[in-house]
Design an enzyme around this catalytic site. Structure first.
Site, PDB file in Angstrom:
ATOM      1  N   ASP A 143      12.988   7.296   9.169  1.00  0.00           N
ATOM      2  CA  ASP A 143      12.313   6.107   9.388  1.00  0.00           C
ATOM      3  C   ASP A 143      11.069   5.895   9.015  1.00  0.00           C
ATOM      4  O   ASP A 143      10.802   4.859   7.746  1.00  0.00           O
ATOM      5  CB  ASP A 143      11.542   5.514  11.256  1.00  0.00           C
ATOM      6  CG  ASP A 143      12.650   5.615  11.949  1.00  0.00           C
ATOM      7  OD1 ASP A 143      13.161   4.861  11.645  1.00  0.00           O
ATOM      8  OD2 ASP A 143      11.831   5.070  13.624  1.00  0.00           O
TER       9      ASP A 143
ATOM     10  N   HIS B  10      45.709  -0.960  27.538  1.00  0.00           N
ATOM     11  CA  HIS B  10      45.779  -2.129  27.986  1.00  0.00           C
ATOM     12  C   HIS B  10      45.908  -1.738  29.894  1.00  0.00           C
ATOM     13  O   HIS B  10      46.834  -1.137  30.358  1.00  0.00           O
ATOM     14  CB  HIS B  10      47.219  -3.348  28.554  1.00  0.00           C
ATOM     15  CG  HIS B  10      46.696  -4.101  28.830  1.00  0.00           C
ATOM     16  ND1 HIS B  10      46.211  -5.182  29.414  1.00  0.00           N
ATOM     17  CD2 HIS B  10      48.136  -4.175  30.144  1.00  0.00           C
ATOM     18  CE1 HIS B  10      46.726  -5.590  30.124  1.00  0.00           C
ATOM     19  NE2 HIS B  10      47.558  -5.707  31.087  1.00  0.00           N
TER      20      HIS B  10
HETATM   21  P1  FAD Z   1      10.506  10.239  14.623  1.00  0.00           P
HETATM   22  O1  FAD Z   1      12.388   9.867  16.208  1.00  0.00           O
HETATM   23  O2  FAD Z   1      10.229   8.624  14.643  1.00  0.00           O
HETATM   24  O3  FAD Z   1       9.874  11.447  14.887  1.00  0.00           O
HETATM   25  C1  FAD Z   1       9.396  11.751  13.544  1.00  0.00           C
HETATM   26  C2  FAD Z   1       8.093  13.016  13.695  1.00  0.00           C
HETATM   27  O4  FAD Z   1       7.654  13.395  13.659  1.00  0.00           O
HETATM   28  C3  FAD Z   1       7.519  12.866  15.217  1.00  0.00           C
HETATM   29  O5  FAD Z   1       7.975  13.938  16.268  1.00  0.00           O
HETATM   30  C4  FAD Z   1       6.455  12.555  15.149  1.00  0.00           C
HETATM   31  O6  FAD Z   1       5.890  13.479  15.767  1.00  0.00           O
HETATM   32  C5  FAD Z   1       6.953  13.725  14.000  1.00  0.00           C
HETATM   33  N1  FAD Z   1       5.323  14.258  12.920  1.00  0.00           N
HETATM   34  C6  FAD Z   1       4.939  12.773  11.734  1.00  0.00           C
HETATM   35  N2  FAD Z   1       4.463  12.929  11.463  1.00  0.00           N
HETATM   36  C7  FAD Z   1       4.070  14.451  11.720  1.00  0.00           C
HETATM   37  C8  FAD Z   1       3.280  15.469  10.366  1.00  0.00           C
HETATM   38  N3  FAD Z   1       2.416  15.524  10.129  1.00  0.00           N
HETATM   39  N4  FAD Z   1       3.568  16.842  11.022  1.00  0.00           N
HETATM   40  C9  FAD Z   1       4.324  17.349  11.971  1.00  0.00           C
HETATM   41  N5  FAD Z   1       4.770  16.206  12.407  1.00  0.00           N
HETATM   42  C10 FAD Z   1       5.573  14.988  12.409  1.00  0.00           C
HETATM   43  N6  FAD Z   1      17.644   3.728  17.448  1.00  0.00           N
HETATM   44  C11 FAD Z   1      18.467   4.133  17.861  1.00  0.00           C
HETATM   45  O7  FAD Z   1      19.726   4.467  16.911  1.00  0.00           O
HETATM   46  N7  FAD Z   1      19.171   3.550  18.605  1.00  0.00           N
HETATM   47  C12 FAD Z   1      18.172   3.351  20.187  1.00  0.00           C
HETATM   48  O8  FAD Z   1      19.319   2.949  21.632  1.00  0.00           O
HETATM   49  C13 FAD Z   1      17.377   3.147  19.289  1.00  0.00           C
HETATM   50  N8  FAD Z   1      16.331   2.731  20.802  1.00  0.00           N
HETATM   51  C14 FAD Z   1      15.124   2.856  21.067  1.00  0.00           C
HETATM   52  C15 FAD Z   1      13.889   2.428  21.340  1.00  0.00           C
HETATM   53  C16 FAD Z   1      12.508   2.264  21.588  1.00  0.00           C
HETATM   54  C17 FAD Z   1      11.994   2.030  22.479  1.00  0.00           C
HETATM   55  C18 FAD Z   1      12.406   3.046  20.262  1.00  0.00           C
HETATM   56  C19 FAD Z   1      10.319   2.733  19.906  1.00  0.00           C
HETATM   57  C20 FAD Z   1      12.744   3.099  18.859  1.00  0.00           C
HETATM   58  C21 FAD Z   1      14.543   3.138  19.075  1.00  0.00           C
HETATM   59  N9  FAD Z   1      14.841   3.371  17.932  1.00  0.00           N
HETATM   60  C22 FAD Z   1      16.493   3.769  18.590  1.00  0.00           C
HETATM   61  C23 FAD Z   1      14.914   4.338  16.904  1.00  0.00           C
HETATM   62  C24 FAD Z   1      14.802   5.391  16.686  1.00  0.00           C
HETATM   63  O9  FAD Z   1      14.405   6.281  17.483  1.00  0.00           O
HETATM   64  C25 FAD Z   1      14.399   5.796  15.278  1.00  0.00           C
HETATM   65  O10 FAD Z   1      15.010   4.948  14.267  1.00  0.00           O
HETATM   66  C26 FAD Z   1      14.374   7.288  15.118  1.00  0.00           C
HETATM   67  O11 FAD Z   1      14.112   7.782  15.918  1.00  0.00           O
HETATM   68  C27 FAD Z   1      14.155   7.942  13.785  1.00  0.00           C
HETATM   69  O12 FAD Z   1      13.638   8.832  13.558  1.00  0.00           O
HETATM   70  P2  FAD Z   1      13.092   9.487  12.734  1.00  0.00           P
HETATM   71  O13 FAD Z   1      13.514  11.440  12.599  1.00  0.00           O
HETATM   72  O14 FAD Z   1      13.082   9.378  11.393  1.00  0.00           O
HETATM   73  O15 FAD Z   1      11.961  10.031  13.168  1.00  0.00           O
END
Ligand code: FAD
Ligand code: NAD
Length: 465
Positions: free
Chosen positions: A311, A443
């Protein structure tokens, strides 16, 4: 501590990158500020929302359609505390599973906020003090956070984000949702199924505006049947807490002033990248105008050796996209030549009917001025869908008129979230509509709708239309 790779962020991007790096023989430190791994996805996103979507769908089915199957139930009610507790258990078990994966892959876990002190150096400020990490490579996977409206503070009590909506103390009588995107419609579905009056205010003229407009229209129709009230094309001008109520003022598409009241207002207008606390400047990095961490096609930041995934770099904010990027970077670091086609990352909305898409939408192709042919097959015409009483929706296949190559697949209907995998495979292998049309599908299954849509796309050959 010296390691080969430091990963900052323990969400699906970060922990999957860490696993793949470890599988490829690298020593890895995974830094996560919270005690629990899994990030947004496991803790406040995909997993808890799907747990509540599943529970609420079972209740709704029992209440509304079991009678059609000859199953009669009396005195059906919801134990909201038990439903929430089940969701919490699912989250807890998922997070425990990730812990086990970290142990199995001998990944060093560090709890604390990771901040750069230099390009290859990260300090982790945690409950046990500060740990200094030094590594050749750093992968930033710090995810995203909910966006606020400029004029309204999310108070986390009555004006809430998805995080609070997943943990409400009660089933609201009235819920107002700002944003008819994925979060708004999924969480709105949970509560509408449980009896809440759900009203949605959306700035654009349609639901799930990022997807094919025919999907949006069909979903709007289904959700209206569930009781949703939509104000599409409406501009929100004010959100104000008034005791235990929230007032939302907006101007409708026709210029009418709306004053809407509810017990809670869920603000679901998108998410913003999370780079807070990273001290990017110390690594010689800066975010772009929208706050994302810029990367090149290798997912490498402006400073060599620092990569970013998920993200925090933008694009589709999806867990599976973050995971694929994590694997991609790990394999690059191991000297491999991985490939990742962002165009073929499927999008899914877990409403009922489910919505799923991959490749180009009809709107995309129209905007490009690109010629295409189209095959559509409604679930209503499918034996399996009739047997299950799941007749809403359709599969649409868009193909090149000259080569017959499939350019995009859009679907809304039962189990679309799982069905889309066949479409992704077809597009990855550059299948033609004819290829899919000639594959035998069991099917009676929902998947037959894909074969029939492919037949329809290759010259009006659908067999059951
Ligand atoms: P994140 O999952 O946000 O993880 C980032 C991590 O980094 C967090 O744990 C945070 O605490 C940690 N962090 C941040 N800064 C620091 C730092 N400086 N030091 C240490 N740790 C840090 N996506 C789907 O594909 N399917 C779904 O069904 C879906 N449903 C969703 C439902 C909801 C309600 C929401 C809000 C999102 C949903 N998503 C879904 C989106 C999905 O959750 C995100 O796209 C995904 O989690 C992104 O992954 P990431 O690893 O980039 O970041
Ligand atoms: P979104 O981008 O899906 O939808 C936001 C909606 O809010 C859009 O329709 C937009 O037009 C509308 N909007 C924006 N500003 C507005 C305003 N001022 N007034 C009224 N409407 C406004 O974002 P989301 O639903 O918040 O979800 C955030 C992210 O989480 C998405 O990128 C999504 O990919 C991810 N997510 C994915 C899933 C899934 O894969 N099933 C589920 C939930 C969340």
């Amino acid at each position: 501590m010296m390691v080969d790779v430091t990963v900052i962020g323990g969400g699906p991007g970060g922990y999957v990158a860490a696993i793949r790096c470890a599988q490829l023989g690298m020593s890895v430190a995974l830094v996560e500020q919270y005690e629990r791994l899994g990030g947004t996805c496991t803790n406040v996103g995909c997993i808890p929302s799907k747990a509540l979507l599943d529970s609420s769908e079972r209740f709704h089915e029992a209440a509304k359609s079991y009678g059609n199957h000859g199953i009669l139930l009396d005195n059906l009610r919801v134990d909201w505390a038990a439903m929430r507790a089940r969701k919490d258990k699912v989250v807890q078990l998922t997070a425990l599973g990730i812990d086990k994966l970290m142990e199995k892959n001998k990944i060093t876990r560090l709890q604390g906020v990771g901040r750069f002190t230099a390009p290859g150096r990260v300090a982790v400020d945690g409950p046990a003090g500060t740990t200094e990490l030094e590594s050749r490579h750093v992968i930033v996977a710090t995810g995203s956070k909910p966006l606020d409206l400029p004029f309204c503070r999310i108070d986390k009590e009555r004006i809430i984000s998805s995080t609070e909506a997943l943990n409400l103390p009660e089933i609201p009588k009235r819920l107002l949702i700002i944003g008819a995107g994925v979060i708004g419609l999924e969480l709105g579905s949970v509560f509408a199924r449980l009896g809440t009056r759900v009203e949605v205010v959306e700035a654009l003229e349609r639901c799930i505006p990022g997807m094919d407009s025919e999907l949006g229209k069909e979903l709007e129709r289904s959700l209206k049947k569930l009781g949703f009230v939509f104000h599409l094309g409406a501009r929100v001008s004010n959100v104000e807490r008034q005791g235990d109520e929230v007032l939302v003022e907006a101007t409708s598409a026709k210029g009418k002033e709306l004053a809407l009241k509810a017990d809670y207002c869920l603000v679901a207008i998108g998410r913003k990248p999370n780079t807070q606390g990273l001290n990017l400047a110390a690594a010689g990095l800066a975010v772009d105008a929208r706050g994302f961490l810029p990367v090149n096609e290798r997912l490498e930041c402006a400073v060599p050796g620092i990569f970013a995934i998920g993200d925090v770099i933008g694009g589709a904010m999806l867990a599976h996209k973050a995971e694929e990027e994590g694997v991609f970077v790990a394999e690059l670091l191991a000297g491999q030549k991985p490939a990742l086609n962002h165009h073929l990352i499927p999008g899914v909305v877990y409403t009922w009917p489910e919505v799923a898409a991959v490749g180009f939408s009809e709107n995309d192709l129209q905007a490009q001025g690109r010629a295409f042919k189209k095959g559509v097959f409604p679930f209503m015409a499918l034996g399996r869908a009739r047997a299950a009483g799941e007749k809403e929706g359709f599969v649409k296949i868009l193909a090149d008129p000259l080569t017959d190559e499939i350019l995009g697949v859009q679907m809304i209907g039962p189990r679309a979230a799982d069905l889309i995998a066949e479409a992704v495979t077809a597009l990855e292998y550059k299948a033609s509509a004819e290829d899919v049309a000639r594959i035998c599908h069991a099917h009676p299954t929902y998947a037959e709708a894909i074969k029939e849509a492919a037949l329809a796309a290759t010259g009006d050959r659908a067999l059951h239309l």
